[in-house]
Design a protein around this motif. Sequence first.
Motif, PDB file in Angstrom:
ATOM      1  N   ASP A  35       0.820  -1.213   0.000  1.00 30.90           N
ATOM      2  CA  ASP A  35       0.000   0.000   0.000  1.00 30.90           C
ATOM      3  C   ASP A  35       0.853   1.263   0.000  1.00 30.90           C
ATOM      4  O   ASP A  35       0.334   2.357   0.140  1.00 30.90           O
ATOM      5  N   GLY A  36       2.166   1.105  -0.129  1.00 31.48           N
ATOM      6  CA  GLY A  36       3.074   2.245  -0.096  1.00 31.48           C
ATOM      7  C   GLY A  36       3.428   2.606   1.338  1.00 31.48           C
ATOM      8  O   GLY A  36       2.861   2.081   2.299  1.00 31.48           O
ATOM      9  N   GLY A  37       4.398   3.482   1.465  1.00 32.19           N
ATOM     10  CA  GLY A  37       4.819   3.912   2.791  1.00 32.19           C
ATOM     11  C   GLY A  37       5.968   4.889   2.663  1.00 32.19           C
ATOM     12  O   GLY A  37       6.478   5.130   1.572  1.00 32.19           O
ATOM     13  N   LEU A  38       6.352   5.470   3.804  1.00 31.94           N
ATOM     14  CA  LEU A  38       7.414   6.460   3.818  1.00 31.94           C
ATOM     15  C   LEU A  38       8.331   6.252   5.008  1.00 31.94           C
ATOM     16  O   LEU A  38       7.882   5.816   6.077  1.00 31.94           O
ATOM     17  N   PHE A  39       9.592   6.586   4.807  1.00 34.27           N
ATOM     18  CA  PHE A  39      10.540   6.614   5.906  1.00 34.27           C
ATOM     19  C   PHE A  39      10.374   7.947   6.626  1.00 34.27           C
ATOM     20  O   PHE A  39      10.307   9.001   5.991  1.00 34.27           O
ATOM     21  N   ARG A  64      -2.170  19.402   2.280  1.00 33.60           N
ATOM     22  CA  ARG A  64      -1.549  18.492   3.251  1.00 33.60           C
ATOM     23  C   ARG A  64      -2.407  17.233   3.321  1.00 33.60           C
ATOM     24  O   ARG A  64      -3.630  17.315   3.342  1.00 33.60           O
ATOM     25  N   TYR A  65      -1.741  16.095   3.333  1.00 32.21           N
ATOM     26  CA  TYR A  65      -2.443  14.811   3.291  1.00 32.21           C
ATOM     27  C   TYR A  65      -2.316  14.100   4.637  1.00 32.21           C
ATOM     28  O   TYR A  65      -1.205  13.766   5.045  1.00 32.21           O
ATOM     29  N   PRO A  66      -3.440  13.853   5.307  1.00 29.64           N
ATOM     30  CA  PRO A  66      -3.383  13.089   6.552  1.00 29.64           C
ATOM     31  C   PRO A  66      -3.299  11.594   6.248  1.00 29.64           C
ATOM     32  O   PRO A  66      -4.024  11.092   5.397  1.00 29.64           O
ATOM     33  N   THR A  97      -5.716   6.828   0.668  1.00 24.63           N
ATOM     34  CA  THR A  97      -4.276   6.593   0.679  1.00 24.63           C
ATOM     35  C   THR A  97      -3.813   5.989  -0.640  1.00 24.63           C
ATOM     36  O   THR A  97      -2.716   6.268  -1.094  1.00 24.63           O
ATOM     37  N   ARG A  98      -4.656   5.182  -1.286  1.00 19.23           N
ATOM     38  CA  ARG A  98      -4.303   4.650  -2.609  1.00 19.23           C
ATOM     39  C   ARG A  98      -4.116   5.810  -3.591  1.00 19.23           C
ATOM     40  O   ARG A  98      -3.181   5.813  -4.388  1.00 19.23           O
ATOM     41  N   GLN A  99      -4.984   6.823  -3.507  1.00 28.51           N
ATOM     42  CA  GLN A  99      -4.856   7.989  -4.383  1.00 28.51           C
ATOM     43  C   GLN A  99      -3.560   8.750  -4.068  1.00 28.51           C
ATOM     44  O   GLN A  99      -2.884   9.232  -4.973  1.00 28.51           O
ATOM     45  N   VAL A 102      -0.645   6.878  -5.616  1.00 25.51           N
ATOM     46  CA  VAL A 102      -0.594   7.150  -7.062  1.00 25.51           C
ATOM     47  C   VAL A 102       0.022   8.529  -7.298  1.00 25.51           C
ATOM     48  O   VAL A 102       0.867   8.703  -8.179  1.00 25.51           O
ATOM     49  N   LYS A 103      -0.373   9.505  -6.491  1.00 18.73           N
ATOM     50  CA  LYS A 103       0.145  10.872  -6.626  1.00 18.73           C
ATOM     51  C   LYS A 103       1.661  10.897  -6.398  1.00 18.73           C
ATOM     52  O   LYS A 103       2.403  11.506  -7.161  1.00 18.73           O
ATOM     53  N   ILE A 104       2.122  10.216  -5.345  1.00 17.13           N
ATOM     54  CA  ILE A 104       3.563  10.157  -5.064  1.00 17.13           C
ATOM     55  C   ILE A 104       4.296   9.513  -6.236  1.00 17.13           C
ATOM     56  O   ILE A 104       5.330  10.003  -6.682  1.00 17.13           O
ATOM     57  N   GLU A 105       3.736   8.422  -6.750  1.00 14.97           N
ATOM     58  CA  GLU A 105       4.394   7.716  -7.845  1.00 14.97           C
ATOM     59  C   GLU A 105       4.386   8.556  -9.130  1.00 14.97           C
ATOM     60  O   GLU A 105       5.310   8.470  -9.931  1.00 14.97           O
ATOM     61  N   GLU A 106       3.359   9.396  -9.305  1.00 13.35           N
ATOM     62  CA  GLU A 106       3.348  10.308 -10.447  1.00 13.35           C
ATOM     63  C   GLU A 106       4.440  11.368 -10.292  1.00 13.35           C
ATOM     64  O   GLU A 106       5.135  11.708 -11.248  1.00 13.35           O
TER      65      GLU A 106
END
Length: 121
Positions: A35-39, A64-66, A97-99, A102-106
């Motif tokens: 589902d993606g994630g961040l350090f 800002r994305y919660p 969060t899926r959206q 996708v935004k991060i990957e774009e």
Amino acid sequence: MSTPQPAASGRPSVIQLVFREKGALYAAYMPMLTDGGLFVPTTRDYKLGDDIYLLLSLPEDPQRYPVAGKVAWITPANASGGRTQGVGVRFPNDEKTRQLKVKIEEILGTSISSAKPTQTL
């Protein structure tokens, strides 16, 4: 040096995470998580599975994305290879969060498959 205080039980900690440039986002993004994630660089004491609430800002995006994530892995202080202390936060499996994923990957575009080292696994 003060010892980091554990998060108050029952309440997830809130961390503001601001990415001003694509390179920093690339270094923190974890595409290997389904589902993606961040350090998240932090000196606070977390355990696997702890809840973390992120307020995420992406490059060139005023919104800002919660994200209500969970600790998926921990990089301890003095980790080998000079890696930054912090935690990997796994995104929840939900539509918002899926959206965001996708935004991060774009934003990252082709650099996502780059061989450049990151702060993640």
